[in-house]
Write an enzyme that holds these catalytic residues in place. Sequence first.
Site, PDB file in Angstrom:
ATOM      1  N   HIS A   1      -5.372  31.989  95.272  1.00 31.10           N
ATOM      2  CA  HIS A   1      -5.393  31.124  94.079  1.00 31.10           C
ATOM      3  C   HIS A   1      -5.834  31.872  92.827  1.00 31.10           C
ATOM      4  O   HIS A   1      -5.236  31.741  91.766  1.00 31.10           O
ATOM      5  CB  HIS A   1      -6.311  29.916  94.295  1.00 31.10           C
ATOM      6  CG  HIS A   1      -5.588  28.714  94.781  1.00 31.10           C
ATOM      7  ND1 HIS A   1      -4.593  28.111  94.060  1.00 31.10           N
ATOM      8  CD2 HIS A   1      -5.706  27.988  95.918  1.00 31.10           C
ATOM      9  CE1 HIS A   1      -4.124  27.073  94.735  1.00 31.10           C
ATOM     10  NE2 HIS A   1      -4.768  26.972  95.866  1.00 31.10           N
TER      11      HIS A   1
ATOM     12  N   ASN B   1      -6.623  26.617  82.720  1.00 34.15           N
ATOM     13  CA  ASN B   1      -7.381  27.860  82.565  1.00 34.15           C
ATOM     14  C   ASN B   1      -8.717  27.572  81.871  1.00 34.15           C
ATOM     15  O   ASN B   1      -9.076  26.424  81.625  1.00 34.15           O
ATOM     16  CB  ASN B   1      -6.548  28.889  81.786  1.00 34.15           C
ATOM     17  CG  ASN B   1      -6.226  28.413  80.371  1.00 34.15           C
ATOM     18  OD1 ASN B   1      -6.894  27.521  79.831  1.00 34.15           O
ATOM     19  ND2 ASN B   1      -5.207  28.992  79.771  1.00 34.15           N
TER      20      ASN B   1
ATOM     21  N   GLU C   1     -15.189  22.609  98.638  1.00 32.19           N
ATOM     22  CA  GLU C   1     -14.067  21.797  98.180  1.00 32.19           C
ATOM     23  C   GLU C   1     -13.165  21.459  99.377  1.00 32.19           C
ATOM     24  O   GLU C   1     -12.835  20.310  99.612  1.00 32.19           O
ATOM     25  CB  GLU C   1     -13.270  22.595  97.136  1.00 32.19           C
ATOM     26  CG  GLU C   1     -12.068  21.870  96.588  1.00 32.19           C
ATOM     27  CD  GLU C   1     -11.153  22.798  95.794  1.00 32.19           C
ATOM     28  OE1 GLU C   1     -11.345  24.034  95.850  1.00 32.19           O
ATOM     29  OE2 GLU C   1     -10.232  22.281  95.132  1.00 32.19           O
ATOM     30  N   HIS C   2     -12.768  22.501 100.119  1.00 34.12           N
ATOM     31  CA  HIS C   2     -11.973  22.313 101.339  1.00 34.12           C
ATOM     32  C   HIS C   2     -12.797  22.757 102.530  1.00 34.12           C
ATOM     33  O   HIS C   2     -13.379  23.847 102.502  1.00 34.12           O
ATOM     34  CB  HIS C   2     -10.705  23.179 101.312  1.00 34.12           C
ATOM     35  CG  HIS C   2      -9.825  22.939 100.130  1.00 34.12           C
ATOM     36  ND1 HIS C   2      -9.822  23.753  99.022  1.00 34.12           N
ATOM     37  CD2 HIS C   2      -8.920  21.964  99.886  1.00 34.12           C
ATOM     38  CE1 HIS C   2      -8.941  23.296  98.139  1.00 34.12           C
ATOM     39  NE2 HIS C   2      -8.380  22.214  98.628  1.00 34.12           N
TER      40      HIS C   2
ATOM     41  N   ASP D   1      -2.726  20.397 100.347  1.00 33.09           N
ATOM     42  CA  ASP D   1      -2.332  20.775  98.990  1.00 33.09           C
ATOM     43  C   ASP D   1      -1.010  20.130  98.597  1.00 33.09           C
ATOM     44  O   ASP D   1      -0.750  19.889  97.419  1.00 33.09           O
ATOM     45  CB  ASP D   1      -2.180  22.300  98.879  1.00 33.09           C
ATOM     46  CG  ASP D   1      -3.522  22.999  98.843  1.00 33.09           C
ATOM     47  OD1 ASP D   1      -4.512  22.338  98.501  1.00 33.09           O
ATOM     48  OD2 ASP D   1      -3.575  24.202  99.165  1.00 33.09           O
TER      49      ASP D   1
ATOM     50  N   HIS E   1     -33.967 -12.691  75.126  1.00 33.89           N
ATOM     51  CA  HIS E   1     -33.297 -12.809  76.424  1.00 33.89           C
ATOM     52  C   HIS E   1     -33.751 -14.093  77.131  1.00 33.89           C
ATOM     53  O   HIS E   1     -32.957 -14.807  77.731  1.00 33.89           O
ATOM     54  CB  HIS E   1     -33.634 -11.617  77.326  1.00 33.89           C
ATOM     55  CG  HIS E   1     -32.860 -10.366  77.002  1.00 33.89           C
ATOM     56  ND1 HIS E   1     -33.000  -9.708  75.815  1.00 33.89           N
ATOM     57  CD2 HIS E   1     -31.934  -9.675  77.718  1.00 33.89           C
ATOM     58  CE1 HIS E   1     -32.195  -8.638  75.818  1.00 33.89           C
ATOM     59  NE2 HIS E   1     -31.535  -8.606  76.963  1.00 33.89           N
TER      60      HIS E   1
ATOM     61  N   SER F   1     -11.489  27.439  92.914  1.00 35.19           N
ATOM     62  CA  SER F   1     -11.157  26.833  94.197  1.00 35.19           C
ATOM     63  C   SER F   1     -11.851  27.557  95.353  1.00 35.19           C
ATOM     64  O   SER F   1     -12.236  28.720  95.220  1.00 35.19           O
ATOM     65  CB  SER F   1      -9.642  26.872  94.382  1.00 35.19           C
ATOM     66  OG  SER F   1      -9.242  25.935  95.338  1.00 35.19           O
TER      67      SER F   1
ATOM     68  N   GLU G   1     -40.676  -8.268  80.580  1.00 39.08           N
ATOM     69  CA  GLU G   1     -40.123  -7.079  79.917  1.00 39.08           C
ATOM     70  C   GLU G   1     -40.215  -7.195  78.388  1.00 39.08           C
ATOM     71  O   GLU G   1     -39.673  -6.360  77.664  1.00 39.08           O
ATOM     72  CB  GLU G   1     -38.672  -6.826  80.367  1.00 39.08           C
ATOM     73  CG  GLU G   1     -38.566  -6.316  81.802  1.00 39.08           C
ATOM     74  CD  GLU G   1     -37.177  -5.756  82.147  1.00 39.08           C
ATOM     75  OE1 GLU G   1     -36.253  -5.858  81.306  1.00 39.08           O
ATOM     76  OE2 GLU G   1     -37.031  -5.207  83.264  1.00 39.08           O
TER      77      GLU G   1
ATOM     78  N   GLN H   1      -5.186  23.036  73.038  1.00 41.34           N
ATOM     79  CA  GLN H   1      -4.541  22.164  72.039  1.00 41.34           C
ATOM     80  C   GLN H   1      -3.912  20.926  72.680  1.00 41.34           C
ATOM     81  O   GLN H   1      -3.853  19.851  72.062  1.00 41.34           O
ATOM     82  CB  GLN H   1      -3.529  22.944  71.189  1.00 41.34           C
ATOM     83  CG  GLN H   1      -2.384  23.584  71.957  1.00 41.34           C
ATOM     84  CD  GLN H   1      -2.713  24.978  72.460  1.00 41.34           C
ATOM     85  OE1 GLN H   1      -3.876  25.337  72.676  1.00 41.34           O
ATOM     86  NE2 GLN H   1      -1.683  25.790  72.664  1.00 41.34           N
TER      87      GLN H   1
ATOM     88  N   GLN I   1      -6.340  30.328 100.391  1.00 42.32           N
ATOM     89  CA  GLN I   1      -7.303  30.006  99.345  1.00 42.32           C
ATOM     90  C   GLN I   1      -7.514  31.199  98.426  1.00 42.32           C
ATOM     91  O   GLN I   1      -7.550  31.059  97.205  1.00 42.32           O
ATOM     92  CB  GLN I   1      -8.628  29.591  99.993  1.00 42.32           C
ATOM     93  CG  GLN I   1      -9.581  28.965  99.024  1.00 42.32           C
ATOM     94  CD  GLN I   1      -8.953  27.779  98.328  1.00 42.32           C
ATOM     95  OE1 GLN I   1      -8.341  26.925  98.949  1.00 42.32           O
ATOM     96  NE2 GLN I   1      -9.044  27.733  97.012  1.00 42.32           N
TER      97      GLN I   1
ATOM     98  N   TYR J   1      -2.654  16.819  82.478  1.00 46.62           N
ATOM     99  CA  TYR J   1      -2.358  18.182  82.060  1.00 46.62           C
ATOM    100  C   TYR J   1      -1.809  18.954  83.254  1.00 46.62           C
ATOM    101  O   TYR J   1      -2.436  19.004  84.313  1.00 46.62           O
ATOM    102  CB  TYR J   1      -3.611  18.889  81.514  1.00 46.62           C
ATOM    103  CG  TYR J   1      -3.233  20.261  81.017  1.00 46.62           C
ATOM    104  CD1 TYR J   1      -2.609  20.391  79.776  1.00 46.62           C
ATOM    105  CD2 TYR J   1      -3.434  21.395  81.788  1.00 46.62           C
ATOM    106  CE1 TYR J   1      -2.197  21.629  79.323  1.00 46.62           C
ATOM    107  CE2 TYR J   1      -3.025  22.641  81.332  1.00 46.62           C
ATOM    108  CZ  TYR J   1      -2.409  22.749  80.109  1.00 46.62           C
ATOM    109  OH  TYR J   1      -1.987  23.971  79.657  1.00 46.62           O
TER     110      TYR J   1
END
Lengths: 429, 429
Positions: free
Chosen positions: B258, B209, B322-323, B356, B415, B233, B410, B186, B255, B124
């Site tokens: 963003h 989003n 994250e960074h 990035d 088995h 982020s 067991e 969708q 940053q 995506y």
Amino acid sequence: MKTYKYPNKTEWAELVNRPELKKEILNQQVEEILKEVKNKGDKALYNFSEKFDGVALNSLVVSQKEIIDSIKLVPEELKEAIKTAYANIERFHNNQLRVEKEVETTPGVRCWRKSVAIEKVGLYIPGGSAPLFSTILMLGIPAKIAACKEIVICTPPGKDGKINPAILFTAQLVGISTIYKVGGAQAIAAMAYGTESIPQVYKIFGPGNQYVTKAKSIIQQDGVAIDMPAGPSEVLILTDESSNPSFVAADLLSQAEHGADSQVILLSNQKNMIEKCLLELESQLSSLPREDTAREALRNSKAILLENTSQCMEFSNLYAPEHLIISTKNAMTLKDEITNAGSVFIGKYSCESAGDYASGTNHTLPTNGFAKSYSGVSVDSFVKKITFQEMTKQGLLNIGKTIELMAEAEKLIAHKNAVSIRLKEINND
Amino acid sequence: MKTYKYPNKTEWAELVNRPELKKEILNQQVEEILKEVKNKGDKALYNFSEKFDGVALNSLVVSQKEIIDSIKLVPEELKEAIKTAYANIERFHNNQLRVEKEVETTPGVRCWRKSVAIEKVGLYIPGGSAPLFSTILMLGIPAKIAACKEIVICTPPGKDGKINPAILFTAQLVGISTIYKVGGAQAIAAMAYGTESIPQVYKIFGPGNQYVTKAKSIIQQDGVAIDMPAGPSEVLILTDESSNPSFVAADLLSQAEHGADSQVILLSNQKNMIEKCLLELESQLSSLPREDTAREALRNSKAILLENTSQCMEFSNLYAPEHLIISTKNAMTLKDEITNAGSVFIGKYSCESAGDYASGTNHTLPTNGFAKSYSGVSVDSFVKKITFQEMTKQGLLNIGKTIELMAEAEKLIAHKNAVSIRLKEINND
């Protein structure tokens, strides 16, 4: 087991469908258990233990004395067996750790990746009638190899407040001494949120009933990682004229006895072989302690006659079985055609129960078609791979313009500035 | 940015908290979109496109002609930049594929593991004001290296029904030609369930989003894998007296621009350095096109003065950024203390925007503290690791007893039987 003869390919999509799972009406119930543990901590755990396990505990922690006393109860022969399995599983998983080479992608730009253990992990081990101590090996050994700092086990106590001795022996063998007497959804909640006694962890592993499964799926939404989505266990066996029907039947049953919702699939290019396997199945069934469970599972199960072994492989890839046994004479060639499977057993002596216990591979595997996108548990499951980069002045000069142009085209001007401001300084030097 | 001076360790837990995300009231809305696509396929997609993207499409598929025409619109300079980034990303990710050695865990018991591409994956790519063509590199290159057979892209069309030329150029460069004009929840539904035009995939990657994020989290419950959980982020920058305040400020802003929900954290052992960075921040802010967004993000952000760089590292590990930019003179030593981070930038010339776009590392990274248990996207994200075992007669003789004993303990007798029946035949030979 229902038999299908040369089904048309248009019918395959239907045939690979798993039995419909019960509609989940547990959501609210499990949400409430989670909330209770989150809010009341240990107190909630003691209450749930009385309610669900029928035992009033004095402590949630398994004491060192309990561990030592329990170990004495495990037969020497079983101890030796567990040690043998341990050694094989360790040998196989030791091979999975990897140190990667650094890459200089552009002169002055060095990048690398490092595997770092997930610091805190929780292992859920079901108790009850069948104490799954083998799962401690399968989760605990890779956790130790990954070097996780904090490894905790939650497992439900019996009505006597005790934990099965084989579970405690295996945990001690693996080197895990923080064991808690908590089961069900409340155990997952305790490890996800932490309580006075039980530390919060970052990732939770292990099988469980529908409450445990549901709890794992909910806490995952809260950001606690889990090993993989759960589903009923399954095996697909691929046979030809060279297969041994009694071996095949025994393998089908070793899967079917797991639970009424297990599914077994028998594929063959030989009508004859299917008939022989089904006859053997019937004769072996009656001597099983878990006959009823197995019969129930066989009701969801299918024997399918196809044109040739290559078509069988194609069907298997569409099904994406958790366990795949290839019991044909061309097994070593067919294996290269596998695109979707959890763990594969090649040849007539490679029974699935070997992988469940002692061959060395992991038995925590993707079911329900998840093998299309998920791997089984391995050392990888207990680490994160952190990337690193170090750029010299020259490195930034080499790729600076590239970054500026791309950032500008993505309309991220502060991204561009972070480079420009450095290039300016370099050029002023 | 709020400044904290020498906060007590008991306050750290509060300080590493991310800004509370909005309560999710989207659930029902997204569920309905998913249902609509599941039931009505393409028709639903055309309707949503009119409703959400404001465009009546003739076709969901981006035609070959559209791709060729678009490519002409991309400036040569940008094309060259994208190609440079491509080469670096490919070099770094090529190093991630691995063929593992086979292990003979016991004589006659051979086990191995093979990486097999996830056959069908969906990427995506958000459209709108900032066309994130760089994300096509970050997802498409590892997918190609893994050798995924079917790679599809969904990205929302503009009001003119077109896709940003840079997106089409990059897709073509990576070798992905199946691109659909669908965005939002969708698009996730289409790839998860399949429609007349859009093939169903097994794993879905990419940012988006809150609708996209919610849709990914729902379809994951249905068994379709996703790259990782989403969150805003963030960057954490570690400074000392040797840091360059204008570089640090530029990195904080790259940053902050963003999104209003981004978070930036500045750590230092030097009160002085924090003051200088904040001054620089203010002066750079006013020239940014996305100044308002950045200011909003800075409101959630923190500058924290700590005793020494080692304590800064300890805080960083608790935050799990994250960074992580380490802009101190002892960066190369400090890096060994990292336990939780997505991607790390070492030294004053290693700005985050390099990662990035073009250093070679991946920019799809775990945010929101998920770096404690998740890795960023890599070639690993596009493969499953299937385990194999092959046992000879002797192999089964060697571990048969072990399996029998463990299965019996067991209480899984079928088995055990699967082994016993084979051992019996071997012994009768």
